[in-house]
Scaffold this motif. Structure first.
Motif, PDB file in Angstrom:
ATOM      1  N   ARG A 198      -4.875  -5.024  -4.521  1.00 10.10           N
ATOM      2  CA  ARG A 198      -4.332  -4.339  -5.315  1.00 10.10           C
ATOM      3  C   ARG A 198      -4.813  -4.491  -6.858  1.00 10.10           C
TER       4      ARG A 198
ATOM      5  N   GLU B 100      -8.229  -2.717  -6.653  1.00 17.58           N
ATOM      6  CA  GLU B 100      -7.931  -1.240  -6.560  1.00 17.58           C
ATOM      7  C   GLU B 100      -7.611  -0.546  -7.755  1.00 17.58           C
ATOM      8  N   TRP B 101      -6.762  -1.187  -8.531  1.00 16.60           N
ATOM      9  CA  TRP B 101      -6.406  -0.846 -10.040  1.00 16.60           C
ATOM     10  C   TRP B 101      -7.813  -0.760 -10.850  1.00 16.60           C
TER      11      TRP B 101
ATOM     12  N   ARG C  77      -9.588   2.060 -10.164  1.00 16.95           N
ATOM     13  CA  ARG C  77      -8.796   3.388 -10.224  1.00 16.95           C
ATOM     14  C   ARG C  77      -8.950   4.302  -9.016  1.00 16.95           C
ATOM     15  N   ILE C  78      -8.915   3.800  -7.960  1.00 14.38           N
ATOM     16  CA  ILE C  78      -8.687   4.427  -6.884  1.00 14.38           C
ATOM     17  C   ILE C  78      -7.488   4.893  -6.425  1.00 14.38           C
ATOM     18  N   ASP C  79      -7.273   6.149  -6.321  1.00 21.28           N
ATOM     19  CA  ASP C  79      -5.745   6.656  -5.972  1.00 21.28           C
ATOM     20  C   ASP C  79      -5.617   6.368  -4.551  1.00 21.28           C
ATOM     21  N   VAL C  80      -5.149   5.384  -4.261  1.00 24.51           N
ATOM     22  CA  VAL C  80      -5.120   4.833  -2.724  1.00 24.51           C
ATOM     23  C   VAL C  80      -3.986   5.860  -2.153  1.00 24.51           C
ATOM     24  N   ARG C  81      -3.068   6.091  -2.589  1.00 23.05           N
ATOM     25  CA  ARG C  81      -2.177   6.997  -1.736  1.00 23.05           C
ATOM     26  C   ARG C  81      -2.721   8.405  -1.363  1.00 23.05           C
ATOM     27  N   SER C  82      -3.418   9.152  -2.284  1.00 25.92           N
ATOM     28  CA  SER C  82      -4.034  10.144  -1.794  1.00 25.92           C
ATOM     29  C   SER C  82      -5.345  10.137  -0.976  1.00 25.92           C
ATOM     30  N   THR C  83      -5.866   8.847  -1.076  1.00 27.52           N
ATOM     31  CA  THR C  83      -6.942   8.549  -0.126  1.00 27.52           C
ATOM     32  C   THR C  83      -6.591   8.267   1.256  1.00 27.52           C
TER      33      THR C  83
ATOM     34  N   THR D 151       0.939  -1.163   0.006  1.00 27.65           N
ATOM     35  CA  THR D 151      -0.100   0.068  -0.068  1.00 27.65           C
ATOM     36  C   THR D 151       1.125   1.178  -0.057  1.00 27.65           C
TER      37      THR D 151
ATOM     38  N   SER E  34      -5.007  11.401   3.061  1.00 30.28           N
ATOM     39  CA  SER E  34      -6.106  12.478   3.447  1.00 30.28           C
ATOM     40  C   SER E  34      -6.353  12.815   4.652  1.00 30.28           C
TER      41      SER E  34
END
Length: 148
Positions: free
Chosen positions: A106, A109-110, A113-119, A42, A122
């Motif tokens: 993973r 999530e791909w 198309r979720i931007d996991v880092r920014s999620t 992650t 936050s």
């Protein structure tokens, strides 16, 4: 009232206690490996983000741990009845389950198309964290049932 215990009661009890302790150790090792597998795959350092109290990191990490617990519990439940064989199969099934879980999450999530880092980084709650959490839990159940 006199209670009669079998001749092997003490030995059986001690053996059962030993088995509980050994399975607990295997379970703990698998849970730790599962956490580090989630953390490694992650974006961001989950433990630091959780300590900072970032709500999305907490939701995703908690769901990841619960999903790993599903896998570990079923791996132990599905293990052989012989203690040594059971410990080995629990460990092997658990490791394979952890790898399958991490890869599946993973991939999902791909696909979403979720931007996991920014999620997870936050400061404010974002609904996307529940989608990632649901993916963890759902796929954890799927992998656990696959083990059984």
């Amino acid at each position: 009232m006199l209670v009669a215990l079998s001749e092997t009661f003490g030995t059986d009890l001690a053996r059962g206690i030993g088995a509980i302790m050994l399975y607990a150790i295997v379970g703990l090792v698998l849970m730790l490996l599962g956490f580090y597998a989630i953390d490694f795959t992650t974006p961001g350092k989950l433990s630091e983000l959780v300590r900072r109290g970032l709500p999305n990191a907490v939701v995703i990490t908690a769901s990841g741990l619960v999903s790993m617990a599903f896998i570990v519990v079923v791996a132990i439940w599905a293990s052989a009845s012989n203690l040594v064989e059971g410990l080995i199969t629990s460990l092997v099934y658990g490791l394979i389950g952890i790898v399958a879980q991490v890869l599946a999450v993973r991939l999902l999530e791909w696909a979403t198309r979720i931007d996991v880092r920014s999620t997870i980084e936050s400061e404010k709650y974002t609904p996307a964290s529940f989608v990632v959490a649901a993916a963890h839990l759902a796929l954890g159940l799927v992998v656990a049932v696959a083990i059984s």
